[in-house]
Design a protein around this motif. Structure first.
Motif, PDB file in Angstrom:
ATOM      1  N   GLY A 189      55.896 107.323  95.508  1.00 31.38           N
ATOM      2  CA  GLY A 189      56.792 106.247  95.119  1.00 31.38           C
ATOM      3  C   GLY A 189      57.895 106.078  96.133  1.00 31.38           C
ATOM      4  N   GLN A 190      58.521 104.937  96.088  1.00 33.17           N
ATOM      5  CA  GLN A 190      59.618 104.616  96.999  1.00 33.17           C
ATOM      6  C   GLN A 190      60.945 104.849  96.293  1.00 33.17           C
ATOM      7  N   GLU A 191      61.766 105.704  96.866  1.00 36.75           N
ATOM      8  CA  GLU A 191      63.066 106.015  96.280  1.00 36.75           C
ATOM      9  C   GLU A 191      63.978 104.802  96.355  1.00 36.75           C
ATOM     10  N   ALA A 192      64.579 104.450  95.214  1.00 36.35           N
ATOM     11  CA  ALA A 192      65.534 103.348  95.160  1.00 36.35           C
ATOM     12  C   ALA A 192      66.932 103.829  94.792  1.00 36.35           C
ATOM     13  N   GLU A 193      67.001 104.992  94.120  1.00 34.60           N
ATOM     14  CA  GLU A 193      68.289 105.492  93.653  1.00 34.60           C
ATOM     15  C   GLU A 193      68.241 107.008  93.534  1.00 34.60           C
ATOM     16  N   ALA A 240      68.168 113.750  91.018  1.00 32.36           N
ATOM     17  CA  ALA A 240      66.961 113.076  90.550  1.00 32.36           C
ATOM     18  C   ALA A 240      66.784 111.824  91.398  1.00 32.36           C
ATOM     19  N   GLU A 241      65.550 111.582  91.846  1.00 32.31           N
ATOM     20  CA  GLU A 241      65.249 110.385  92.616  1.00 32.31           C
ATOM     21  C   GLU A 241      64.447 109.436  91.732  1.00 32.31           C
ATOM     22  N   LEU A 242      64.880 108.179  91.698  1.00 32.71           N
ATOM     23  CA  LEU A 242      64.257 107.178  90.848  1.00 32.71           C
ATOM     24  C   LEU A 242      63.700 106.043  91.702  1.00 32.71           C
ATOM     25  N   ASN A 243      62.624 105.423  91.232  1.00 33.69           N
ATOM     26  CA  ASN A 243      62.096 104.244  91.912  1.00 33.69           C
ATOM     27  C   ASN A 243      62.827 103.004  91.385  1.00 33.69           C
ATOM     28  N   SER A 244      62.442 101.827  91.847  1.00 29.25           N
ATOM     29  CA  SER A 244      63.140 100.594  91.463  1.00 29.25           C
ATOM     30  C   SER A 244      63.001 100.263  89.979  1.00 29.25           C
ATOM     31  N   SER A 245      62.002 100.862  89.299  1.00 28.96           N
ATOM     32  CA  SER A 245      61.837 100.660  87.853  1.00 28.96           C
ATOM     33  C   SER A 245      62.621 101.680  87.030  1.00 28.96           C
ATOM     34  N   GLY A 246      63.267 102.626  87.719  1.00 29.62           N
ATOM     35  CA  GLY A 246      64.017 103.664  87.028  1.00 29.62           C
ATOM     36  C   GLY A 246      63.183 104.860  86.640  1.00 29.62           C
ATOM     37  N   ASP A 247      61.929 104.928  87.140  1.00 31.17           N
ATOM     38  CA  ASP A 247      61.055 106.068  86.844  1.00 31.17           C
ATOM     39  C   ASP A 247      61.385 107.233  87.764  1.00 31.17           C
ATOM     40  N   LEU A 248      61.311 108.429  87.228  1.00 36.15           N
ATOM     41  CA  LEU A 248      61.553 109.637  88.009  1.00 36.15           C
ATOM     42  C   LEU A 248      60.410 109.855  88.989  1.00 36.15           C
ATOM     43  N   ILE A 249      60.752 109.960  90.278  1.00 34.20           N
ATOM     44  CA  ILE A 249      59.732 110.232  91.291  1.00 34.20           C
ATOM     45  C   ILE A 249      60.031 111.499  92.084  1.00 34.20           C
ATOM     46  N   GLY A 250      61.206 112.094  91.869  1.00 27.81           N
ATOM     47  CA  GLY A 250      61.520 113.306  92.597  1.00 27.81           C
ATOM     48  C   GLY A 250      62.718 114.039  92.031  1.00 27.81           C
TER      49      GLY A 250
END
Length: 69
Positions: A21-25, A35-45
């Protein structure tokens, strides 16, 4: 935490759990834990800094069990 891979950077002492996934936040959950979140707010890291200190007691217990085996 299905589909997560675990990485450890020994030089920087960072434990990293990640999935594609691409980190957005990045959100700091606690000092040294991000915590790293994608643009949908899903946890990716998840980044855990100073990992060896955090898991010191667990590592020592594992070492003792391995030596006894």
């Amino acid at each position: 935490m299905k589909n997560f891979n675990v990485f450890y950077d020994e030089k920087e002492d960072i434990l990293y759990l990640a999935k594609e996934g691409q980190e957005a936040e990045v959100v700091e959950l606690a000092p040294g834990i991000n915590a790293e979140l994608n643009s949908s707010g899903d946890l990716i890291g998840v980044e855990l800094f100073n990992a060896s200190s955090v898991f010191k007691d667990v590592i020592q217990l594992m070492e003792k069990r391995l030596q006894a085996a």
